[in-house]
Design an enzyme around this catalytic site. Structure first.
Site, mmCIF file in Angstrom:
data_model
loop_
_atom_site.group_PDB
_atom_site.id
_atom_site.type_symbol
_atom_site.label_atom_id
_atom_site.label_comp_id
_atom_site.label_asym_id
_atom_site.label_seq_id
_atom_site.Cartn_x
_atom_site.Cartn_y
_atom_site.Cartn_z
ATOM 1 N N HIS A 146 0.832 -1.217 0.000
ATOM 2 C CA HIS A 146 0.000 0.000 0.000
ATOM 3 C C HIS A 146 0.865 1.266 0.000
ATOM 4 C CE1 HIS A 146 -3.256 -2.770 1.232
ATOM 5 N NE2 HIS A 146 -2.336 -3.258 2.053
ATOM 6 N N LYS B 146 15.589 21.690 -11.224
ATOM 7 C CA LYS B 146 14.974 20.403 -11.574
ATOM 8 C C LYS B 146 15.879 19.445 -12.326
ATOM 9 C CE LYS B 146 10.441 20.325 -11.619
ATOM 10 N NZ LYS B 146 9.614 19.329 -11.037
ATOM 11 N N GLU C 256 9.563 8.131 -17.048
ATOM 12 C CA GLU C 256 8.181 8.568 -17.299
ATOM 13 C C GLU C 256 7.736 8.193 -18.711
ATOM 14 O OE1 GLU C 256 8.150 12.754 -16.361
ATOM 15 O OE2 GLU C 256 8.592 12.374 -14.256
ATOM 16 N N SER D 16 14.382 21.508 -16.462
ATOM 17 C CA SER D 16 13.164 22.271 -16.719
ATOM 18 C C SER D 16 13.555 23.591 -17.366
ATOM 19 C CB SER D 16 12.444 22.519 -15.391
ATOM 20 O OG SER D 16 11.643 23.673 -15.481
#
Ligand code: ARG
Length: 461
Positions: free
Chosen positions: A156, A283, A290, A277
């Site tokens: 979980h 970043k 992804e 970024s």
């Protein structure tokens, strides 16, 4: 417009209809398979006495010339041809004259394309197995390195019990072994040759289908000519296996993204596998992971698409089946590039062992072991569960861990506790003593590593 079938027509095909129907823009990719199939076909025709040896030799020389010229770039594939088959035949006739017109004897484009596609998928699945092997070797290397790298295991997405990074990676290793095995199963089942099925009903020429099959390393010919030209099960199986593989990579990507986050910092991806970024200078984004997660969707889409395409097609060949190509090419390209990049990404990531260990130490991941301590001293498990639950609550209130709770508190709730409770719930005990088959303990893991080593050697040969 260069087409093979003008004879019975009285009108030119409308250009838009022609373009809509044509497949050259994408099936040109099947050129090597098409040439290979044609060489096998004419070799068999000569052996069966349908072509002379001289004709066969001339045709094969022409076919090899087409492939070589396209590969070195001196011949461009003529996209005004309807499909790759028409291109090869018309170029062959340009090169060697009338004898080239004998190439298509005893063959239809229906069995020809069924063969080309089967050869293509077979080649791609072998290539994918090689990439999978590299991926598994990388995982295996990391597992050996991280046999004692402690980390929390989650259920979980909540800290559950401590384990090792090797053990966590080992789960992905098992998935990869199944993925590899699925490809082996498909390759075995699909390895029969449809060439010789003709349009749908075989031919009256004395074709030696056994020979054709063996020339292309098939186990034998297909046994029903209608099925031969209309079977795309192997495409569906390949895309299904590819989808499952992508599902595994996508789950792994999701974990990489979480582990690479500032909040976790379990790993750090190499700069080469991260991007910045345009606005936020701080970043470093895990774009490759992804994208792998994102591209999983298009592989699933290919599987769904071919299943829907095939479901309403009566026997035998129908043009709907031309739709099998673009999605298969795209899906198999996607899987192999994702797996290649993913392998390099995990091979170059930095593993932050201290951070993982620190995280495994907090969060009461040793609570089950504390309960097991009581059970080992004769307390029934359900009572032990309740006792440790109350101790966990005490620790939460005081902001400490079970390891930091004084023995007096332990004793107050149960006289069974002695000084050795601390040893019993230490991180190293919790991990190192879990040695049942498949568990994270290093002794158990070593057996798995040995088995994996033997497995990797066996499939590499
Ligand atoms: N381009 C076609 C395909 O991909 C080749 C087979 C054409 N056969 C036919 N009868 N029109 O399926």
């Amino acid at each position: 417009m260069a087409q093979l079938w003008g004879g019975r027509f009285t009108k030119e095909t409308d250009q838009f209809v022609y373009d809509f129907n044509a497949s050259i823009s994408f099936d040109k990719r099947l050129l090597p398979q098409d040439i290979r199939g044609s060489i096998a076909h004419v070799t068999m025709l000569a052996s069966a006495g349908i072509l002379t040896d001289a004709e066969k030799d001339e045709i094969i020389k022409g076919l090899n010339g087409i492939l070589a010229d396209v590969q070195i770039g001196s011949l461009a594939i003529d996209e005004t041809c309807e499909d790759v088959h028409s291109f090869v035949e018309s170029n062959l006739i340009d090169r060697i004259g009338d004898v080239g017109k004998k190439l298509h004897t005893g063959r239809s484009r229906n069995d020809q394309v069924a063969l080309d596609m089967r050869l293509y998928v077979r080649d791609e699945l072998h290539r994918l197995q090689e990439i999978l092997l590299t991926y598994m070797k990388t995982l295996h290397g990391l597992m050996k390195e991280h046999l004692h790298t402690y980390m929390p295991g989650f259920t979980h997405l909540q800290k559950a019990q401590p384990l090792t990074f090797a053990h966590h990676l080992g789960a992905y290793m098992e998935m990869a072994k199944r993925d590899y095995g699925r490809l082996t199963d498909i390759l075995k089942r699909m390895n029969v040759c449809p060439l010789g099925a003709g349009a749908l009903a075989g031919t009256t020429y004395p074709l030696d289908r056994e020979l054709t099959a063996s020339l292309m390393e098939f186990d034998g010919p297909t046994l029903n000519s209608m099925d031969s030209v209309s079977d795309r099960d192997y495409v569906i199986e390949a895309l299904s296996a590819a989808s499952t593989l992508m599902m595994h990579l996508s789950r792994f990507s999701e974990e990489i993204i979480i582990w690479n986050s500032d909040e976790y910092k379990f790993i750090e991806l190499d700069d080469a596998f991260s991007t910045g970024s345009s606005i936020m200078p701080q970043k470093k984004n895990p774009d490759i992971a992804e994208l792998v997660r994102g591209k999983t969707g298009r592989v699933y889409a290919a599987l769904t698409s071919i299943l829907v395409t095939m479901k309403g097609i009566p026997l035998a060949y129908n043009k709907d089946m031309q739709e099998d190509k673009e999605l298969t090419f795209d899906a198999l390209d996607t899987v192999s590039s994702c797996l290649t990049l993913f392998t390099e990404m995990i091979a170059t990531m930095r593993v932050n062992k201290d951070r993982m260990k620190q995280s495994a130490t907090g969060g009461f991941t040793n609570a089950t072991d504390a309960a097991d301590y009581l059970v080992n001293h004769g307390v029934p498990f359900r009572d032990a569960h309740g006792i440790i639950g109350r101790l966990v609550l005490t620790c939460i209130e005081r902001g400490i861990s079970l390891d930091e709770l004084p023995l007096s508190d332990y004793k107050e709730i149960s006289p069974v506790f002695e000084e050795d409770i601390y040893e019993a719930i230490s991180l190293s005990t919790c991990v190192e003593k879990r040695n049942t088959i498949g568990a994270p303990g290093p002794a158990a893991m070593q057996k798995v590593l040995d088995a994996n080593e033997a497995y990797l050697t066996s499939i590499a040969n």
